[in-house]
Structures are given as structure tokens and as C-alpha cells.
Design an enzyme around this catalytic site. Structure first.
Site: not given
Ligand code: GLN
Length: 487
Positions: A79, A154, A178
């Protein structure tokens, strides 16, 4: 054999047996990126040159029979909140659009030392703020199972990448869901660890008392392999735990006979999608077949989890994001007339609407006069939520709950309504304030072929039990083996 379908365990075994080279494995994953990522949009940065160089080095080591690291040759993504030395690290926000990290985050460093190969950085909601990846300042990631749907958030780019065979696993972050919710929406596995189990050093902060580092993988077994590598005390992160990291694979095959599993009644309310509810109930029966003892339990403070989580989270946001001032990091307004306008204009242009919403609400919640009513109250409720869990874990070993009340929703469906978006997190935000771990695993598909996941939740440091239970389920089901048909 399609090399991009392999799990870590399979790839390590085949590399050892020299069935293919590391270069071939890495290239197979890039081939998928080149073919499908134009459309899926999981990646913000692709590191092909460095990855191939590392692959060749790994092949040389393997050829010489030199003791390779425990993850030598495994391609993965991270990420874009993880600092990687010399690589763009944007947090999916324009304010860090051109920021190049000067050092490696501890988890990146550990994976590098183990021999894993970073192939790219994935898209997500900026700083982790969101549940659909639609808030990214750069692009909207699509769900590989249905490109009109969001991949969750997310960490939507990470989940979409793993589901699409672009990298065998992804390193991600979970503040309130997330990792688990995008894993659920994309039909893959995700672990949110006990707070402090994995170092947060070098990871761009959202809410420091809630943030945890974990992984999105194809199987529970792979998650267990990785947590052993990235977990542990780090002198650069004072919140990391000083407790040994167990060898999770040693216990993963143990039986779950007589494991006591609680079903929290507050997670099966009338708001939950009927198909989701039915699939979770089917999965519970599978756990019963494995010998687990199922019993109903109650977590009465669940209904306050959303406000308590968001108030705590955004208050920390207002402090953590103060560092983006146009001077020390990232975007800086060129022709500002004085220092104050430099701050204002850099932040006004660098931050998107969701980031601004959270900074403003968080600043309000912390301000003199409102602190007691909002921030302090949220901390008190947070304590009650933690006590809820402490109490049920006196009676049962772990809990089963849905990850999300509904399957992946349409792109655009909730984007204009922040409150609806926040409410989508109802089943994931409860455990971060309590600091306990949760493992999301696929447990079926809706009638229109969207993946559904369930969540195994346990007390602090119960990862060995979660892995054992999740792995037992994956041994008797095939949901985690289904792949989206990308065209
Ligand atoms: N969707 C949640 C939020 O927006 C969780 C995000 C996260 O875990 N980073 O806060």
C-alpha cells in the site's frame, strides 16, 4: 500452471524444486499488471526494473545453492503508505504526489531481508481515509469481480492486486477495517493484527492509537508465514510489543475441536444483507462440523462503535496531519505571499475533500470547550467497547462476525454521502479501539457473483488461534480458491 495463481507456500516449494526461475515468477506477475491494470487501476507505482534485478540476484543465490531467505523470490505489493527508500510514497494524496521516501519502513526492510521482491505500490483512500478507494487523489480502483463495483477500502488497490494475480501478497494497513473489508469485497484473506504486534515505523500515520500493519493474501497459511516475518519488537516504534513472535505454522494444522466460538447477536441486525447473513450462517455450520462449539454472545456497546471510532480516529488525524505544512513534506505553494499563506495554500491545494473533512472535524473535537464532550467521551466509550470484548472472551475463545453488512457496492453509490460511507464500517471498526486481532476470510458468493467474507475475532495476541481456525475452514472449503475472470 499459471504462475500468477500461486500462493507463497506453493511458489517457495516450486522455486526450491527449480520448476521455474524467480525471474519467470516475477515476470508472470508483471504480465498480469501489464494486461489488466490499465483497467483495474490497483497500482500507483510499478517497480519493474528493481524487481527484475532482485529476481536475477535471487536466481543466482538459488543456483549456487546458497541458503536463501525465507521469502526469497516472492513478488509482492505494498500500500502506498509504506516508506520505501528511493521510491515514491504518496499516501494517495496530492500533497505527497512527488515525495520520495528517504528510508525503508521496518516491515519493508524485514521483507527485503527475507528475500521478498517489491513489484509496486498500490492505490488506496488517501492516508487510509475511506472504505471504497474512491477518495484517492489519483485514480479509482475497480473490483476485479465486477468492474462497476468498488474494491473496498482503504486498501482497495492491495486487495484488487492480490485477487487479480498481480503480486502474491500485499502489505497493508488497518485502522478500522482497511485490510479486512477490501479483502472481503475482493474474495481474498486479510489479517488485522493485535495492536503493537507489527512495527508501524516508516508507515504514514492515520490514527496512531488504532493503526496496525498486516497483510492481504490468498490463504490463511500465507498470512501466517508473513506475520512471523514482519512481527516483533522494533526499537523505532515504542508501541511494539516485547513478546516473542510464535511460529504460527507450527500450530496451524491443529484441530479446532471444542474451540468455543461466540456469535455476537449485535452483528446480525436488521440492516444486514440477507445473502450475507445466510452465507455467514452456512459458514458457522462448517465450523460446527469441525468440532467447534457455537454459542450466542452479546457485545452491547457495538452500537456506539462508529462514533467512538471516528471521533478518536479523526482527532488523531488532526494532529498527525499537521506535519504537512508545505515546508517539511510534499506539495509547497510556490508564490505564497507570506509564511501563513504558504501553510494555508499548500494544505488547501494538497489535501482532497475527505482529508479536509477529517482534519476539520478532528480539530473541532479536540478544541477547548468541546474536548470533554467529544474526544474524552469517545475515549470512555472506547473503554466500554474493550470491556465488552474482555467479558465475552471469558466465555468463548473467538468470535465469528460478518466483515461488512453488504457486498461490494457500486462505484459512485456512496461517494457523495460521507455518513453512509462511514456507516459501512460498522462490523470492522469495533476491534481497532480494543486493540485485538481479526482475520477476514472468503466464505461464499452472492447470487450475482460477488465475494463475501467472514471475520474471526480473538483476544489480544490470539493470532495463532485465528490462523488455526481460518486454516481449518480453508481446508474444507474452496471459496478462497475462486479467481475473478479478468478480460
Ligand atoms: N474505513 C475506515 C475509515 O475510513 C477505516 C480505514 C482504515 O482502516 N484505514 O476510517
Amino acid at each position: 500452471m499459471d504462475l500468477s495463481d500461486l500462493t507463497i507456500k506453493q511458489a517457495l516449494q516450486s522455486l526450491k524444486e527449480k520448476k521455474f526461475s524467480t525471474r519467470e515468477l516475477v515476470l508472470a506477475n508483471f504480465e498480469r499488471i501489464e494486461k489488466f491494470d490499465q483497467d483495474i487501476s490497483a497500482f500507483l507505482t510499478v517497480c519493474k526494473e528493481s524487481a527484475l534485478k532482485e529476481a536475477d540476484e535471487a536466481d543466482k543465490l538459488i543456483a549456487r545453492g546458497k541458503a536463501a531467505g525465507s521469502l526469497t523470490g516472492i513478488p509482492y505489493s505494498a500500500k502506498d503508505v509504506f516508506s520505501v527508500k528511493g521510491v515514491k510514497t504518496t499516501a494517495s494524496s496530492k500533497i505527497l504526489e512527488n515525495y520520495i521516501a528517504p528510508y525503508d519502513a521496518t516491515s519493508i526492510k524485514k521483507l527485503k531481508e527475507a528475500g521478498a521482491i517489491l513489484i509496486g505500490k498500490t492505490n488506496h483512500d488517501p492516508f487510509g481515509f475511506g472504505s471504497s478507494t474512491e477518495n484517492s487523489d489519483f485514480k479509482i480502483t475497480k473490483n476485479p469481480w465486477n468492474k462497476n463495483k468498488v474494491p473496498g477500502g482503504s486498501s482497495g488497490g492491495s486487495a484488487a492486486a492480490v485477487a487479480s494475480g498481480m503480486g502474491i501478497f500485499s502489505l497493508a494497513e488497518d485502522t478500522g477495517g482497511s485490510i479486512r473489508q477490501p479483502a472481503c469485497f475482493c474474495g481474498v484473506t486479510g489479517i488485522k493484527v493485535t495492536y503493537g504486534r507489527v512495527s508501524r515505523f516508516g508507515v504514514i500515520a492515520y490514527g496512531s492509537s488504532l493503526d496496525t500493519i498486516g497483510v492481504i493474501t490468498k490463504t490463511v497459511e500465507d498470512a501466517a508465514i508473513l506475520l512471523k516475518e514482519i512481527g516483533g519488537r522494533d526499537e523505532n516504534d515504542a508501541t511494539t510489543l516485547n513478546e516473542p513472535v510464535p511460529d504460527y505454522l507450527k500450530t496451524i494444522d491443529q484441530s479446532i475441536k471444542n474451540l468455543r466460538i461466540g456469535i455476537p447477536k449485535e452483528y446480525f441486525t436488521k440492516g444486514i444483507n440477507k445473502e450475507v447473513e445466510a452465507l455467514i450462517k452456512e459458514a458457522i455450520k462448517e465450523f460446527e462440523k469441525l468440532g467447534a462449539k457455537i454459542e450466542p454472545v452479546s457485545l452491547p456497546y457495538t452500537k456506539y462503535a462508529i462514533p467512538a471510532y471516528y471521533l478518536s480516529g479523526i482527532s488523531e488525524v488532526s494532529a498527525n496531519l499537521a506535519r504537512y505544512d508545505g515546508i517539511r513534506f510534499g506539495y509547497s505553494q510556490k508564490d505564497a505571499k507570506d509564511l501563513k499563506s504558504l501553510y494555508f495554500e499548500s494544505r488547501a491545494k494538497g489535501f482532497g475533500p475527505e482529508v479536509k473533512r477529517r482534519i476539520m472535524l478532528g480539530t473541532y473535537a479536540l478544541s477547548a470547550g468541546y474536548y470533554d464532550a467529544f474526544y474524552k467521551k469517545a475515549q470512555q466509550v472506547r473503554n466500554l467497547i474493550k470491556q465488552d470484548f474482555d467479558k465475552v472472551f471469558e466465555k468463548v475463545d473467538i468470535l465469528i462476525a460478518p466483515v461488512s453488512p453488504f457486498p461490494a457496492f457500486d462505484i459512485g453509490e456512496k461517494a457523495q454521502d460521507p455518513l453512509q460511507m462511514w456507516l459501512a464500517d460498522i462490523f470492522t471498526v469495533t476491534i481497532n479501539p480494543a486493540g485485538i486481532p481479526g482475520l477476514a476470510i472468503p466464505c461464499g458468493f452472492t447470487s450475482d457473483n460477488l465475494p463475501i467474507g467472514l471475520q474471526l475475532i480473538g483476544p489480544r495476541l490470539s493470532e495463532p488461534i485465528l490462523f488455526k481456525a481460518g486454516h481449518a475452514f480453508q481446508k474444507i472449503t474452496d471459496w478462497h480458491k475462486s479467481k475473478p475472470n479478468l478480460k
